[in-house]
Design a protein around this motif. Structure first.
Motif, PDB file in Angstrom:
ATOM      1  N   LEU A 180     -21.468   3.250 -26.560  1.00 29.21           N
ATOM      2  CA  LEU A 180     -21.377   3.415 -25.056  1.00 29.21           C
ATOM      3  C   LEU A 180     -20.453   4.465 -24.671  1.00 29.21           C
ATOM      4  O   LEU A 180     -20.784   5.318 -23.773  1.00 29.21           O
ATOM      5  N   ILE A 181     -19.116   4.326 -24.789  1.00 27.78           N
ATOM      6  CA  ILE A 181     -18.248   5.228 -24.318  1.00 27.78           C
ATOM      7  C   ILE A 181     -18.488   6.674 -24.905  1.00 27.78           C
ATOM      8  O   ILE A 181     -18.362   7.584 -24.310  1.00 27.78           O
ATOM      9  N   GLY A 182     -18.794   6.617 -26.201  1.00 24.11           N
ATOM     10  CA  GLY A 182     -19.154   7.831 -26.851  1.00 24.11           C
ATOM     11  C   GLY A 182     -20.286   8.449 -26.192  1.00 24.11           C
ATOM     12  O   GLY A 182     -20.242  10.073 -26.032  1.00 24.11           O
ATOM     13  N   GLY A 183     -21.371   7.919 -25.733  1.00 25.83           N
ATOM     14  CA  GLY A 183     -22.594   8.338 -25.108  1.00 25.83           C
ATOM     15  C   GLY A 183     -22.165   9.035 -23.842  1.00 25.83           C
ATOM     16  O   GLY A 183     -22.690  10.220 -23.530  1.00 25.83           O
ATOM     17  N   LEU A 184     -21.369   8.166 -23.120  1.00 26.59           N
ATOM     18  CA  LEU A 184     -21.189   8.559 -21.796  1.00 26.59           C
ATOM     19  C   LEU A 184     -20.268   9.753 -21.785  1.00 26.59           C
ATOM     20  O   LEU A 184     -20.473  10.770 -20.852  1.00 26.59           O
ATOM     21  N   LEU A 185     -19.396   9.763 -22.550  1.00 30.76           N
ATOM     22  CA  LEU A 185     -18.572  10.923 -22.770  1.00 30.76           C
ATOM     23  C   LEU A 185     -19.166  12.283 -23.272  1.00 30.76           C
ATOM     24  O   LEU A 185     -18.904  13.446 -23.023  1.00 30.76           O
ATOM     25  N   GLY A 186     -20.025  11.835 -23.995  1.00 33.20           N
ATOM     26  CA  GLY A 186     -20.824  13.008 -24.755  1.00 33.20           C
ATOM     27  C   GLY A 186     -21.603  13.845 -23.546  1.00 33.20           C
ATOM     28  O   GLY A 186     -21.677  14.907 -23.574  1.00 33.20           O
ATOM     29  N   VAL A 187     -22.120  12.971 -22.581  1.00 33.86           N
ATOM     30  CA  VAL A 187     -22.795  13.396 -21.585  1.00 33.86           C
ATOM     31  C   VAL A 187     -21.943  14.073 -20.333  1.00 33.86           C
ATOM     32  O   VAL A 187     -22.227  15.332 -20.072  1.00 33.86           O
ATOM     33  N   GLU A 188     -20.693  13.550 -20.349  1.00 27.31           N
ATOM     34  CA  GLU A 188     -19.779  14.095 -18.986  1.00 27.31           C
ATOM     35  C   GLU A 188     -19.272  15.474 -19.829  1.00 27.31           C
ATOM     36  O   GLU A 188     -18.683  16.646 -18.904  1.00 27.31           O
ATOM     37  N   ARG A 189     -19.187  15.708 -21.174  1.00 25.57           N
ATOM     38  CA  ARG A 189     -18.763  17.024 -21.702  1.00 25.57           C
ATOM     39  C   ARG A 189     -19.335  18.197 -21.348  1.00 25.57           C
ATOM     40  O   ARG A 189     -19.022  19.316 -21.044  1.00 25.57           O
ATOM     41  N   THR A 190     -20.728  18.152 -21.505  1.00 24.96           N
ATOM     42  CA  THR A 190     -21.554  19.451 -20.986  1.00 24.96           C
ATOM     43  C   THR A 190     -22.724  19.024 -19.957  1.00 24.96           C
ATOM     44  O   THR A 190     -23.279  19.861 -19.316  1.00 24.96           O
ATOM     45  N   ALA A 191     -23.267  17.802 -20.054  1.00 22.25           N
ATOM     46  CA  ALA A 191     -24.551  17.456 -19.137  1.00 22.25           C
ATOM     47  C   ALA A 191     -24.119  16.992 -17.696  1.00 22.25           C
ATOM     48  O   ALA A 191     -24.989  17.417 -16.683  1.00 22.25           O
ATOM     49  N   PHE A 192     -23.189  16.486 -17.370  1.00 25.19           N
ATOM     50  CA  PHE A 192     -22.826  15.912 -16.102  1.00 25.19           C
ATOM     51  C   PHE A 192     -21.412  15.784 -15.996  1.00 25.19           C
ATOM     52  O   PHE A 192     -20.554  14.968 -16.550  1.00 25.19           O
ATOM     53  N   GLY A 193     -20.900  16.030 -14.926  1.00 22.91           N
ATOM     54  CA  GLY A 193     -19.504  16.023 -14.231  1.00 22.91           C
ATOM     55  C   GLY A 193     -18.603  17.153 -14.902  1.00 22.91           C
ATOM     56  O   GLY A 193     -17.798  17.685 -14.171  1.00 22.91           O
ATOM     57  N   GLN A 194     -18.202  16.840 -16.215  1.00 25.13           N
ATOM     58  CA  GLN A 194     -17.175  17.857 -16.901  1.00 25.13           C
ATOM     59  C   GLN A 194     -15.884  17.684 -16.163  1.00 25.13           C
ATOM     60  O   GLN A 194     -15.171  18.370 -15.675  1.00 25.13           O
ATOM     61  N   PHE A 195     -15.444  16.535 -16.289  1.00 27.15           N
ATOM     62  CA  PHE A 195     -14.190  16.173 -15.486  1.00 27.15           C
ATOM     63  C   PHE A 195     -12.921  16.087 -16.643  1.00 27.15           C
ATOM     64  O   PHE A 195     -11.794  15.822 -16.342  1.00 27.15           O
ATOM     65  N   SER A 196     -13.281  16.575 -17.864  1.00 26.61           N
ATOM     66  CA  SER A 196     -12.379  16.503 -18.850  1.00 26.61           C
ATOM     67  C   SER A 196     -12.067  15.396 -19.471  1.00 26.61           C
ATOM     68  O   SER A 196     -10.720  14.935 -20.286  1.00 26.61           O
ATOM     69  N   LEU A 197     -12.724  14.069 -19.146  1.00 26.07           N
ATOM     70  CA  LEU A 197     -12.506  12.814 -19.690  1.00 26.07           C
ATOM     71  C   LEU A 197     -12.911  12.944 -21.443  1.00 26.07           C
ATOM     72  O   LEU A 197     -12.411  11.800 -21.896  1.00 26.07           O
ATOM     73  N   PHE A 219     -27.331  11.236 -23.889  1.00 24.73           N
ATOM     74  CA  PHE A 219     -26.412   9.992 -24.027  1.00 24.73           C
ATOM     75  C   PHE A 219     -27.036   9.382 -25.390  1.00 24.73           C
ATOM     76  O   PHE A 219     -26.371   8.595 -26.210  1.00 24.73           O
ATOM     77  N   LEU A 220     -28.268   9.112 -25.757  1.00 29.33           N
ATOM     78  CA  LEU A 220     -28.990   8.680 -26.769  1.00 29.33           C
ATOM     79  C   LEU A 220     -28.438   9.309 -28.076  1.00 29.33           C
ATOM     80  O   LEU A 220     -28.063   8.665 -29.017  1.00 29.33           O
ATOM     81  N   PHE A 221     -28.516  10.419 -28.104  1.00 30.94           N
ATOM     82  CA  PHE A 221     -27.979  11.190 -29.335  1.00 30.94           C
ATOM     83  C   PHE A 221     -26.654  10.958 -29.714  1.00 30.94           C
ATOM     84  O   PHE A 221     -26.143  10.632 -31.017  1.00 30.94           O
ATOM     85  N   HIS A 222     -25.844  11.052 -28.561  1.00 30.91           N
ATOM     86  CA  HIS A 222     -24.285  10.747 -28.834  1.00 30.91           C
ATOM     87  C   HIS A 222     -23.934   9.226 -29.176  1.00 30.91           C
ATOM     88  O   HIS A 222     -23.321   8.893 -30.297  1.00 30.91           O
TER      89      HIS A 222
END
Length: 231
Positions: free
Chosen positions: A13-30, A155-158
């Motif tokens: 779950l954490i990896g999926g969310l952060l995978g999305v944050e990395r490129t698809a949404f947010g990009q807050f460097s989390l 999210f699903l892929f990650h």
């Protein structure tokens, strides 16, 4: 020690969310390893160990920057999976040796991380083309739906990729440590070498060349520890 199914689910779950944050949404460097492993370390009761893992991977991959369509090797998966190993108890309770050994075991996870990102990006390119076409046709609501589905696929892929990687990593670590008694010190010496090599590489701007030298030196030092010479 936490149960393996619970750890795999939380890591996914954490990896999926952060995978999305990395490129698809947010990009807050989390999704950077220091932030990701420290936050996950807090959740799993390993904050200090999580910070140490994050520092190590930051030093080794600080120059891995995406440029254009290039997808670099990113240490998000290794950072999270190293903390997962520490929280699972598979490495036992051996003080400082647990951290570099966990980082070394988790390092190959950069491969499924990059693969999942490439698969999603290719899927997202098709989704963008379709969204643009829908906007031009006057269907903005459908275009937004396509975009949301693309983020969901990321999210699903990650999540699935990191869950599978975590399961393989856990059972491999359990097997090799059971098959070779006393091997944790060997892997700890190999694993801690990249920390100093990474630090020197960042300061000297020669990370790649020093990385190979450090890898060889780590193997030699680990062999000496394993033979009892440096024990």
């Amino acid at each position: 020690m936490s149960s393996l199914p619970g750890l795999l689910v939380s890591t996914a779950l954490i990896g999926g969310l952060l995978g999305v944050e990395r490129t698809a949404f947010g990009q807050f460097s989390l999704s950077r390893p220091l932030a990701a492993s420290f936050l996950f370390g807090i959740l799993t009761g390993q904050p200090a160990e999580g910070a140490m893992v994050g520092i190590l991977f930051e030093l080794l991959f600080i120059r891995a920057i995406p440029a254009g369509s290039y997808v670099p090797y990113h240490p998000l998966y290794p950072a999270l999976l190293a903390v997962m190993l520490l929280a699972s108890g598979v490495l036992g309770d051996h003080g400082w040796m647990r951290v570099p050994a966990a980082a070394l075991f988790a390092l190959p996870a950069i491969l499924p991380d990059r693969l999942a990102e490439i698969v999603w990006r290719r899927s997202n390119e098709r989704a963008i083309t379709r969204s643009v076409a829908l906007f031009r046709m006057g269907n903005p609501r459908q275009a937004r739906t396509v975009h949301l589905l693309s983020i969901s696929r990321a999210f699903l892929f990650h999540a699935l990729s990191i869950a599978l990687s975590g399961a393989i990593l856990y059972f491999f670590s359990s097997w090799i440590l059971a098959a070779i008694p006393g091997a944790l010190g060997y892997f700890a010496i190999i694993g801690i070498t990249p920390f100093f090599v990474g630090l020197a590489g960042v300061s000297a701007n020669r990370l790649r060349g020093l990385g190979w030298i450090g890898f060889v030196l780590g193997l030699l030092a680990g062999a000496l520890v394993g033979s009892g010479v440096l024990a």
